[in-house]
Design a protein around this motif. Structure first.
Motif, PDB file in Angstrom:
ATOM      1  N   LEU A 224     -43.235 -33.813  49.158  1.00 60.22           N
ATOM      2  CA  LEU A 224     -43.859 -33.586  47.854  1.00 60.22           C
ATOM      3  C   LEU A 224     -43.060 -34.202  46.721  1.00 60.22           C
ATOM      4  N   GLN A 225     -41.726 -34.077  46.766  1.00 56.79           N
ATOM      5  CA  GLN A 225     -40.903 -34.550  45.658  1.00 56.79           C
ATOM      6  C   GLN A 225     -39.882 -35.619  46.043  1.00 56.79           C
ATOM      7  N   PHE A 226     -39.803 -35.961  47.329  1.00 58.09           N
ATOM      8  CA  PHE A 226     -38.799 -36.943  47.723  1.00 58.09           C
ATOM      9  C   PHE A 226     -39.256 -37.736  48.937  1.00 58.09           C
ATOM     10  N   TYR A 227     -38.560 -38.856  49.170  1.00 56.96           N
ATOM     11  CA  TYR A 227     -38.698 -39.654  50.382  1.00 56.96           C
ATOM     12  C   TYR A 227     -37.437 -39.475  51.218  1.00 56.96           C
ATOM     13  N   ARG A 228     -37.569 -39.685  52.524  1.00 56.64           N
ATOM     14  CA  ARG A 228     -36.398 -39.690  53.389  1.00 56.64           C
ATOM     15  C   ARG A 228     -36.527 -40.839  54.394  1.00 56.64           C
ATOM     16  N   ILE A 229     -35.443 -41.590  54.560  1.00 48.26           N
ATOM     17  CA  ILE A 229     -35.380 -42.632  55.581  1.00 48.26           C
ATOM     18  C   ILE A 229     -34.248 -42.287  56.534  1.00 48.26           C
ATOM     19  N   SER A 230     -34.511 -42.390  57.837  1.00 48.87           N
ATOM     20  CA  SER A 230     -33.521 -42.002  58.848  1.00 48.87           C
ATOM     21  C   SER A 230     -33.372 -43.098  59.893  1.00 48.87           C
ATOM     22  N   ILE A 231     -32.147 -43.219  60.399  1.00 51.83           N
ATOM     23  CA  ILE A 231     -31.820 -44.143  61.492  1.00 51.83           C
ATOM     24  C   ILE A 231     -31.338 -43.301  62.665  1.00 51.83           C
ATOM     25  N   TRP A 232     -32.054 -43.281  63.773  1.00 55.98           N
ATOM     26  CA  TRP A 232     -31.698 -42.448  64.923  1.00 55.98           C
ATOM     27  C   TRP A 232     -30.812 -43.232  65.884  1.00 55.98           C
ATOM     28  N   THR A 233     -29.801 -42.543  66.406  1.00 54.27           N
ATOM     29  CA  THR A 233     -28.867 -43.172  67.342  1.00 54.27           C
ATOM     30  C   THR A 233     -28.888 -42.475  68.697  1.00 54.27           C
ATOM     31  N   ARG A 234     -28.496 -43.228  69.705  1.00 58.43           N
ATOM     32  CA  ARG A 234     -28.496 -42.737  71.079  1.00 58.43           C
ATOM     33  C   ARG A 234     -27.363 -41.736  71.332  1.00 58.43           C
ATOM     34  N   LEU A 235     -26.237 -41.910  70.633  1.00 56.75           N
ATOM     35  CA  LEU A 235     -25.070 -41.065  70.816  1.00 56.75           C
ATOM     36  C   LEU A 235     -24.570 -40.575  69.465  1.00 56.75           C
ATOM     37  N   ALA A 236     -23.823 -39.476  69.486  1.00 58.90           N
ATOM     38  CA  ALA A 236     -23.145 -38.955  68.301  1.00 58.90           C
ATOM     39  C   ALA A 236     -21.685 -38.740  68.653  1.00 58.90           C
ATOM     40  N   PRO A 237     -20.745 -39.127  67.781  1.00 59.03           N
ATOM     41  CA  PRO A 237     -19.324 -39.038  68.138  1.00 59.03           C
ATOM     42  C   PRO A 237     -18.815 -37.608  68.159  1.00 59.03           C
ATOM     43  N   GLN A 238     -17.967 -37.320  69.125  1.00 61.16           N
ATOM     44  CA  GLN A 238     -17.223 -36.072  69.141  1.00 61.16           C
ATOM     45  C   GLN A 238     -15.899 -36.309  68.418  1.00 61.16           C
ATOM     46  N   GLN A 239     -15.131 -35.260  68.265  1.00 64.49           N
ATOM     47  CA  GLN A 239     -13.898 -35.354  67.480  1.00 64.49           C
ATOM     48  C   GLN A 239     -12.940 -36.404  68.036  1.00 64.49           C
ATOM     49  N   GLU A 240     -12.910 -36.534  69.379  1.00 61.80           N
ATOM     50  CA  GLU A 240     -11.952 -37.446  69.998  1.00 61.80           C
ATOM     51  C   GLU A 240     -12.514 -38.855  70.186  1.00 61.80           C
ATOM     52  N   ASP A 241     -13.771 -39.098  69.808  1.00 62.33           N
ATOM     53  CA  ASP A 241     -14.407 -40.397  70.041  1.00 62.33           C
ATOM     54  C   ASP A 241     -14.181 -41.340  68.867  1.00 62.33           C
ATOM     55  N   ASP A 242     -12.950 -41.833  68.706  1.00 67.56           N
ATOM     56  CA  ASP A 242     -12.640 -42.690  67.559  1.00 67.56           C
ATOM     57  C   ASP A 242     -13.428 -43.995  67.601  1.00 67.56           C
TER      58      ASP A 242
END
Length: 295
Positions: A224-242
């Motif tokens: 209603l008041q905004f647009y959103r654009i998103s980029i989806w990824t296959r993986l998400a980093p964990q704390q140790e995944d530099d």
């Protein structure tokens, strides 16, 4: 010994062609097509996506494929006008989703309202599709475009998405209506040109398994008041995944600077606006309590 790319030359040309068109603003517009200009904000022509599906396919079939893409892509669409409606079926419009290992039962319910418009695997087909779809600025509230690689459905539960996350930005409608169409166009071009995560188009040794890109799809949402654009990824980093974190952050920076055109250190947050933010799908289920990466 120098490394050589296993990416076909035609696919490399496709990525370059897509980016060249984006930079030069060479998208073709039909000057006679003013059907959407007479609509009030938030209105949409009744059943537009279904009505144009066969027209889009016809335009595409008569176009010679000169620049094949690295991947096949599928455009999906939903809006308040298509929910719970029995749309006329064409070869371009999806039938209800069966439950498969890649499409769990949990995703079936809301996917029933999402319509598969068409798939494509060349730059020319993309422009045929783009020139026959409604611009994002003309979509009503609660409407969405989903552009995903062909074997991936736009749902968190899909095998390709369940361990991943998304970069997203929220933009107020009143300040961005004139630029949102270009932002979405450039987002799609970066996706099909594989420039968000360029590992697929970089030289790599011919031996061994082919690299797997991180991008699964991109989403545009009108609210209603905004647009959103998103980029989806296959993986998400964990704390140790530099290493993975650096790769994810590079996607976000490319999205913010090269695609959306903002400065590297520019602050974007404010009323109805967010920074360019990444959150895993699992953290998103925690209703805002998950950890974010901001560029």
């Amino acid at each position: 010994m120098t490394s050589t790319s296993t990416l076909p030359a035609a696919a490399l040309n496709a990525a370059r062609a897509a980016l060249t068109v984006a930079i030069n603003d060479n998208a073709v517009e039909d000057p006679k097509d003013d059907s959407q200009d007479n609509l009030e904000d938030g209105e949409i022509q009744e059943l537009d996506m279904a009505a144009h599906a066969e027209e889009i396919r016809t335009d595409i079939l008569i176009t010679m494929k000169q620049h094949p893409l690295y991947s096949t892509w599928t455009l999906w669409f939903d809006s308040p006008n298509t929910k719970n409606r029995n749309l006329p079926q064409t070869p371009s419009v999806a039938t209800p989703f069966p439950a498969t290992p890649a499409t769990p039962v949990a995703a079936i319910g809301w996917m029933e309202d999402i319509k598969k418009v068409i798939n494509f695997d060349s730059v020319e087909e993309f422009w045929g599709l783009y020139n026959n779809t409604i611009p994002p600025s003309k979509l009503p509230a609660k409407a969405n475009y989903y552009l995903f690689k062909d074997d991936i459905i736009p749902a968190w539960e899909d095998d390709a998405n369940k361990n991943g996350g998304k970069w997203s930005i929220q933009l107020p409608k009143d300040k961005n209506k004139k630029v949102i169409d270009t932002m979405w166009l450039y987002t799609m071009l970066a996706a099909i040109g594989e420039t968000f995560d360029p590992i697929l188009t970089q030289p790599h040794p011919p031996s061994g398994p082919a690299p797997e890109g991180l991008i699964t799809g991109v989403v545009f949402s009108s609210r209603l008041q905004f647009y959103r654009i998103s980029i989806w990824t296959r993986l998400a980093p964990q704390q140790e995944d530099d290493g993975l974190r650096q790769r994810i952050e590079a996607i976000g920076k490319h999205f913010k600077i090269q695609v959306l055109g903002f400065g590297e250190g520019q602050k974007l947050g404010g009323p109805l606006a967010t920074e360019v933010e990444f959150m895993s799908h699992k953290d998103s289920e925690k209703k805002g309590k998950g950890k974010k990466i901001i560029v």
